[in-house]
Structures are given as structure tokens and as C-alpha cells.
Design an enzyme around this catalytic site. Structure first.
Site, PDB file in Angstrom:
ATOM      1  N   ARG A 276      -0.606  -8.545  13.560  1.00 47.71           N
ATOM      2  CA  ARG A 276      -1.176  -7.581  12.610  1.00 47.71           C
ATOM      3  C   ARG A 276      -1.944  -8.300  11.500  1.00 47.71           C
ATOM      4  NH1 ARG A 276       4.224  -4.695  11.496  1.00 47.71           N
ATOM      5  NH2 ARG A 276       3.135  -3.643   9.821  1.00 47.71           N
TER       6      ARG A 276
ATOM      7  N   LYS B  68       0.826  -1.217   0.000  1.00 43.36           N
ATOM      8  CA  LYS B  68       0.000   0.000   0.000  1.00 43.36           C
ATOM      9  C   LYS B  68       0.858   1.264   0.000  1.00 43.36           C
ATOM     10  CE  LYS B  68      -2.003  -1.094   3.923  1.00 43.36           C
ATOM     11  NZ  LYS B  68      -1.240  -2.337   4.211  1.00 43.36           N
TER      12      LYS B  68
HETATM   13  P1  ADP Z   1       1.133  -1.476   7.529  1.00 42.50           P
HETATM   14  O1  ADP Z   1       1.646  -0.504   6.496  1.00 42.50           O
HETATM   15  O2  ADP Z   1       2.167  -2.461   7.854  1.00 42.50           O
HETATM   16  O3  ADP Z   1      -0.192  -2.052   7.120  1.00 42.50           O
HETATM   17  P2  ADP Z   1       0.438   0.812   9.117  1.00 42.50           P
HETATM   18  O4  ADP Z   1       1.627   1.676   9.052  1.00 42.50           O
HETATM   19  O5  ADP Z   1      -0.692   1.124   8.204  1.00 42.50           O
HETATM   20  O6  ADP Z   1       0.890  -0.687   8.894  1.00 42.50           O
HETATM   21  O7  ADP Z   1      -0.139   0.770  10.585  1.00 42.50           O
HETATM   22  C1  ADP Z   1       0.703   0.543  11.703  1.00 42.50           C
HETATM   23  C2  ADP Z   1      -0.141   0.414  12.960  1.00 42.50           C
HETATM   24  O8  ADP Z   1      -0.865   1.656  13.181  1.00 42.50           O
HETATM   25  C3  ADP Z   1      -1.237  -0.651  12.905  1.00 42.50           C
HETATM   26  O9  ADP Z   1      -0.742  -1.933  13.273  1.00 42.50           O
HETATM   27  C4  ADP Z   1      -2.245  -0.106  13.916  1.00 42.50           C
HETATM   28  O10 ADP Z   1      -1.817  -0.332  15.259  1.00 42.50           O
HETATM   29  C5  ADP Z   1      -2.179   1.396  13.686  1.00 42.50           C
HETATM   30  N1  ADP Z   1      -3.158   1.856  12.663  1.00 42.50           N
HETATM   31  C6  ADP Z   1      -2.893   2.417  11.443  1.00 42.50           C
HETATM   32  N2  ADP Z   1      -4.020   2.717  10.795  1.00 42.50           N
HETATM   33  C7  ADP Z   1      -5.042   2.330  11.603  1.00 42.50           C
HETATM   34  C8  ADP Z   1      -6.466   2.358  11.492  1.00 42.50           C
HETATM   35  N3  ADP Z   1      -7.081   2.841  10.403  1.00 42.50           N
HETATM   36  N4  ADP Z   1      -7.192   1.875  12.532  1.00 42.50           N
HETATM   37  C9  ADP Z   1      -6.603   1.399  13.635  1.00 42.50           C
HETATM   38  N5  ADP Z   1      -5.275   1.344  13.819  1.00 42.50           N
HETATM   39  C10 ADP Z   1      -4.490   1.800  12.813  1.00 42.50           C
HETATM   40  P1  ADP Z   2       2.235  -1.839   3.259  1.00 47.64           P
HETATM   41  O1  ADP Z   2       2.243  -0.325   3.240  1.00 47.64           O
HETATM   42  O2  ADP Z   2       1.040  -2.411   2.569  1.00 47.64           O
HETATM   43  O3  ADP Z   2       2.408  -2.400   4.638  1.00 47.64           O
HETATM   44  P2  ADP Z   2       4.825  -1.593   1.876  1.00 47.64           P
HETATM   45  O4  ADP Z   2       4.470  -0.798   0.666  1.00 47.64           O
HETATM   46  O5  ADP Z   2       5.525  -0.884   2.976  1.00 47.64           O
HETATM   47  O6  ADP Z   2       3.495  -2.350   2.420  1.00 47.64           O
HETATM   48  O7  ADP Z   2       5.676  -2.858   1.393  1.00 47.64           O
HETATM   49  C1  ADP Z   2       6.234  -3.775   2.345  1.00 47.64           C
HETATM   50  C2  ADP Z   2       7.643  -4.158   1.918  1.00 47.64           C
HETATM   51  O8  ADP Z   2       7.583  -4.968   0.733  1.00 47.64           O
HETATM   52  C3  ADP Z   2       8.534  -2.970   1.550  1.00 47.64           C
HETATM   53  O9  ADP Z   2       9.840  -3.248   2.003  1.00 47.64           O
HETATM   54  C4  ADP Z   2       8.477  -2.893   0.020  1.00 47.64           C
HETATM   55  O10 ADP Z   2       9.716  -2.437  -0.507  1.00 47.64           O
HETATM   56  C5  ADP Z   2       8.226  -4.342  -0.377  1.00 47.64           C
HETATM   57  N1  ADP Z   2       7.282  -4.468  -1.503  1.00 47.64           N
HETATM   58  C6  ADP Z   2       6.219  -3.694  -1.793  1.00 47.64           C
HETATM   59  N2  ADP Z   2       5.557  -4.149  -2.894  1.00 47.64           N
HETATM   60  C7  ADP Z   2       6.225  -5.261  -3.293  1.00 47.64           C
HETATM   61  C8  ADP Z   2       6.056  -6.208  -4.384  1.00 47.64           C
HETATM   62  N3  ADP Z   2       5.042  -6.068  -5.266  1.00 47.64           N
HETATM   63  N4  ADP Z   2       6.942  -7.219  -4.473  1.00 47.64           N
HETATM   64  C9  ADP Z   2       7.961  -7.355  -3.585  1.00 47.64           C
HETATM   65  N5  ADP Z   2       8.175  -6.505  -2.547  1.00 47.64           N
HETATM   66  C10 ADP Z   2       7.329  -5.482  -2.388  1.00 47.64           C
END
Ligand code: ADP
Ligand code: ADP
Ligand code: ZN
Length: 214
Positions: free
Chosen positions: A172, A13
Site C-alpha cells: 500500500r 486521515k
Molecule cells: P488507508 O486508510 O489505510 O489509507 P483505505 O481504507 O483508504 O486505506 O483504503 C483501503 C483500500 O481500499 C486501498 O488499499 C485500496 O485497495 C482501496 N481504495 C480506497 N480508496 C481508493 C481509491 N480512491 N482508489 C483506488 N482504491 C482505493
Molecule cells: P489513515 O486513515 O490515514 O490510514 P488512521 O487515521 O486510521 O490513518 O490512523 C492509523 C492509526 O494510527 C490508527 O490506529 C490511529 O489511532 C493512529 N494515529 C492516527 N493519527 C496519529 C498520530 N498523529 N500519532 C499517532 N498515532 C496516530
């Protein structure tokens, strides 16, 4: 244009939101980044959220809804925004509908990045970010072209998130399946959901997303 990106932790994302922001001039609203900024600032909100985030659970709907509601009022959202990490629960999705309607706005595309859970642990545990500009990298899948130097800003300091460890990732992922996955059906029923193959290479996902967003 307003877009929602859905998918579990590691789905891509943030990576795709940043690319879409650059390509289309619409702003990435990452609720995870907003919460981490509150934690670093040591605000009351940040202090409340920290423990929950470290445990890999979701922060309260009330906090998140208030946060997004304030954020989309700001001037830099006027040309459009990409929601990255919100909504994450059914109440958040319902509250989003109300706040958009109140402002005469709508979501143009809800895009699900479909991925295999098993691959997400490796994506998350290998993730790191430029400490200066926030560009995201991965130990294996997205290395800087020169080791130790950020491609975008030339910075040489990187950071890893406290919650990007294997134990927390598993919590998560459970939180995602229990609380967030149900909203996919919510958007599917509204007819706004599109799905892309989040297991494809980063460039291929970007292309699929561009095909959807036009
Ligand atoms: P990821 O990119 O790995 O999906 P995020 O950076 O979006 O993780 O979120 C990190 C943490 O922040 C989540 O595990 C949660 O604790 C909190 N968080 C983020 N967005 C939300 C949301 N919309 N509702 C509740 N908690 C959230
Ligand atoms: P999210 O915001 O959904 O938690 P990220 O965009 O931070 O995910 O991606 C998680 C990790 O995976 C990052 O280190 C990123 O560089 C890598 N990544 C993202 N998209 C891909 C893909 N399509 N294939 C392989 N690695 C990816
Ligand atoms: Zn950088």
C-alpha cells in the site's frame, strides 16, 4: 466547506476526518469504508474489489469515480464533505474536478498529512476499530481509556482490517508513492495545497487542521 485529506496509509486521515466531521458538521467520505461495506455485503462491486484490496493495490479508477460521483449527490453532503482516501490517482483527481464543476462545487482545502513512511507500519499494524460505532484506536498511540471498552459507545467488540498486516502495508505504501503522491504536486500547482505535520500527536494535528479550516 469541502476538504480533501491526503497522505499514505496510517497518516491519520480517518482519525482527523472523524474529528473534523464532529467539529464542523461536514461528512466524512471514506472510499476505503465504502469499499469495505461493499465487500461485506458481497455485492458484485465488492467481489471485484476484494482481491485487489487484500493485495494492497488500488481498485480501478472507474469504480471509484462512479462511487464518489453518486455519493456527493446525496443530501447529507449538501453542507460539505471531507474526502478521505479519494482522489488517489491523477485520473481520479481530474474526474473530481469535472464532477465538482458540473455541480457548481469546489474544494476549499486540500491538506496533506506529511509523515515518515517508516512510522506507518507500526501505526497500521496497531490499528483497530470499534465494531459498533467505527471509532478508531491504536494499541499504543490511542488506547480506549478503559481497556476493552469503546470510549464513545461503550461497545466491547473491536475489529482489525484484513489488509492491516505488514506485507500488505508495504504494498500500500508503494502504491501510494507510485500512484497517489503525484497528485500532491497537482494540488500544489493549483495553489490549494496545505501541509500539516502528521507526525505530531493526534491533538496537535487536529489543532493544525482547525487553523487551516477555520
Ligand atoms: P488507508 O486508510 O489505510 O489509507 P483505505 O481504507 O483508504 O486505506 O483504503 C483501503 C483500500 O481500499 C486501498 O488499499 C485500496 O485497495 C482501496 N481504495 C480506497 N480508496 C481508493 C481509491 N480512491 N482508489 C483506488 N482504491 C482505493
Ligand atoms: P489513515 O486513515 O490515514 O490510514 P488512521 O487515521 O486510521 O490513518 O490512523 C492509523 C492509526 O494510527 C490508527 O490506529 C490511529 O489511532 C493512529 N494515529 C492516527 N493519527 C496519529 C498520530 N498523529 N500519532 C499517532 N498515532 C496516530
Ligand atoms: Zn464504539
Amino acid at each position: 466547506m469541502n476538504v480533501i485529506l491526503l497522505g499514505p496509509p496510517g497518516a491519520g486521515k480517518g482519525t482527523q476526518a472523524k474529528l473534523l466531521q464532529e467539529a464542523r458538521g461536514i461528512i466524512q467520505l471514506s472510499t476505503g469504508d465504502m469499499l469495505r461495506a461493499e465487500v461485506s455485503a458481497g455485492s458484485d462491486l465488492g467481489n471485484k474489489a476484494k482481491e485487489v484490496m487484500d493485495a494492497g493495490q488500488l481498485v480501478s479508477d472507474e469504480i471509484l469515480i462512479g462511487m464518489i460521483s453518486n455519493r456527493i449527490n446525496q443530501a447529507d453532503c449538501a453542507d460539505g464533505f471531507i474526502l478521505d482516501g479519494f482522489p488517489r490517482t491523477t485520473p481520479q483527481a481530474g474526474a473530481l474536478d469535472v464532477m465538482l464543476e458540473d455541480r457548481g462545487l469546489k474544494i476549499d482545502h486540500v491538506v496533506e498529512l506529511a509523515v515518515d513512511d517508516d512510522a506507518m507500519v507500526k501505526r497500521i499494524t496497531g490499528r483497530f476499530t470499534c465494531a459498533n460505532c467505527g471509532t478508531g484506536y491504536h494499541d499504543e498511540y490511542q488506547k480506549p481509556s478503559v481497556d476493552g471498552i469503546c470510549d464513545k459507545c461503550g461497545g466491547n467488540e473491536f475489529s482489525r482490517r484484513a489488509d492491516d498486516n505488514e506485507t500488505t502495508v508495504r504494498s500500500r505504501l508503494s502504491a501510494y508513492h507510485e500512484q497517489t503522491a503525484p497528485i500532491i504536486a497537482y494540488y500544489r500547482n493549483k495553489g490549494t495545497l496545505k501541509t500539516v505535520d502528521g507526525m505530531a500527536d493526534i491533538d496537535e494535528v487536529t489543532k493544525q487542521l482547525a487553523d487551516i479550516t477555520g
